[in-house]
Design a protein around this motif. Structure first.
Motif, PDB file in Angstrom:
ATOM      1  N   ASP A  44      45.609  22.973 -32.258  1.00 31.89           N
ATOM      2  CA  ASP A  44      44.149  22.853 -32.320  1.00 31.89           C
ATOM      3  C   ASP A  44      43.611  22.071 -31.126  1.00 31.89           C
ATOM      4  O   ASP A  44      42.415  22.115 -30.833  1.00 31.89           O
ATOM      5  CB  ASP A  44      43.739  22.157 -33.616  1.00 31.89           C
ATOM      6  N   ALA A  45      44.477  21.301 -30.490  1.00 35.55           N
ATOM      7  CA  ALA A  45      44.090  20.549 -29.298  1.00 35.55           C
ATOM      8  C   ALA A  45      45.333  20.400 -28.433  1.00 35.55           C
ATOM      9  O   ALA A  45      46.454  20.280 -28.942  1.00 35.55           O
ATOM     10  CB  ALA A  45      43.540  19.174 -29.681  1.00 35.55           C
ATOM     11  N   ARG A  62      47.790  19.241 -34.189  1.00 31.76           N
ATOM     12  CA  ARG A  62      47.331  20.089 -35.285  1.00 31.76           C
ATOM     13  C   ARG A  62      46.360  19.241 -36.102  1.00 31.76           C
ATOM     14  O   ARG A  62      46.699  18.105 -36.489  1.00 31.76           O
ATOM     15  CB  ARG A  62      48.510  20.521 -36.150  1.00 31.76           C
ATOM     16  N   LEU A  63      45.159  19.795 -36.334  1.00 29.72           N
ATOM     17  CA  LEU A  63      44.099  19.034 -36.997  1.00 29.72           C
ATOM     18  C   LEU A  63      43.755  19.641 -38.346  1.00 29.72           C
ATOM     19  O   LEU A  63      43.867  20.857 -38.547  1.00 29.72           O
ATOM     20  CB  LEU A  63      42.840  19.016 -36.122  1.00 29.72           C
ATOM     21  N   ILE A  68      44.357  14.120 -37.751  1.00 26.44           N
ATOM     22  CA  ILE A  68      45.536  14.693 -37.076  1.00 26.44           C
ATOM     23  C   ILE A  68      46.648  14.817 -38.118  1.00 26.44           C
ATOM     24  O   ILE A  68      47.044  13.809 -38.732  1.00 26.44           O
ATOM     25  CB  ILE A  68      45.996  13.776 -35.919  1.00 26.44           C
ATOM     26  N   LEU A  97      40.379  11.366 -35.896  1.00 28.98           N
ATOM     27  CA  LEU A  97      40.210  11.586 -34.457  1.00 28.98           C
ATOM     28  C   LEU A  97      39.660  10.331 -33.784  1.00 28.98           C
ATOM     29  O   LEU A  97      40.076   9.977 -32.678  1.00 28.98           O
ATOM     30  CB  LEU A  97      39.268  12.773 -34.223  1.00 28.98           C
ATOM     31  N   LEU A 134      42.428  15.157 -27.187  1.00 31.19           N
ATOM     32  CA  LEU A 134      41.324  14.985 -28.144  1.00 31.19           C
ATOM     33  C   LEU A 134      40.020  15.527 -27.559  1.00 31.19           C
ATOM     34  O   LEU A 134      39.151  16.002 -28.299  1.00 31.19           O
ATOM     35  CB  LEU A 134      41.177  13.504 -28.514  1.00 31.19           C
ATOM     36  N   GLN A 137      39.704  20.007 -27.634  1.00 36.57           N
ATOM     37  CA  GLN A 137      39.965  20.738 -28.890  1.00 36.57           C
ATOM     38  C   GLN A 137      39.454  22.165 -28.772  1.00 36.57           C
ATOM     39  O   GLN A 137      38.417  22.406 -28.153  1.00 36.57           O
ATOM     40  CB  GLN A 137      39.262  20.045 -30.046  1.00 36.57           C
ATOM     41  N   HIS A 138      40.182  23.064 -29.404  1.00 40.38           N
ATOM     42  CA  HIS A 138      39.778  24.468 -29.428  1.00 40.38           C
ATOM     43  C   HIS A 138      38.894  24.674 -30.667  1.00 40.38           C
ATOM     44  O   HIS A 138      39.303  24.349 -31.757  1.00 40.38           O
ATOM     45  CB  HIS A 138      40.987  25.375 -29.498  1.00 40.38           C
TER      46      HIS A 138
END
Ligand code: FES
Length: 139
Positions: A44-45, A62-63, A68, A97, A134, A137-138
């Motif tokens: 995810d980031a 992975r979020l 996290i 985060l 951080l 992030q996608h």
């Protein structure tokens, strides 16, 4: 035991003693048994940061919402960088985060019981990579 074996044993003992004088037990434990040292599929980031020494760290997160739930890293850097990535990815697991973003190199150095002055930049590289991830992030 012949002279050569004795020489090798003495040399190994001397190396071990010097290594212990330089590095804390926590650093040595992380180097010998690094945790979370792998790539992650579809993180995810993610960030890849090259430090001033020319070595690179990659960090994958992975979020779950604002938390996290998993963090991994890879590096082509030195042992203290492996220790830094291993300790940091363990520390951030379960953090929000905001908590992870507030971590500083001093926090990581304290968790490792310190690093020699010439390797403080390795802990800085790990924390910089976390902060970059951080910020990256996608959606
Ligand atoms: Fe390059 Fe540690 S990261 S010397």
């Amino acid at each position: 035991m012949d002279d050569f074996d004795r020489f090798v044993n003495d040399l190994q003992r001397e190396i071990d003693e010097r290594t212990h004088a330089l590095y804390s037990d926590k650093v040595l434990a992380e180097v010998r048994n690094p945790r979370n040292m792998s790539r992650m599929d579809a993180p995810d980031a993610y960030a890849s940061v090259r430090g001033p020494c020319g070595d690179t760290m990659e960090m994958y997160l992975r979020l779950d919402g604002e938390r996290i739930i998993e963090a991994t890293f890879t590096t082509d850097g030195c042992g203290p960088t492996v220790a830094s990535g291993s300790k940091l990815t363990t520390m951030v697991r379960g953090m929000s985060l905001a908590e992870a973003d507030a971590l500083t190199p001093d926090d990581l150095l304290a968790a490792l019981d310190g690093l020699p002055a010439e390797h403080v930049h390795c802990a800085v590289l790990a924390v910089d990579t976390l902060h970059q991830a951080l910020a990256n992030q996608h959606p």
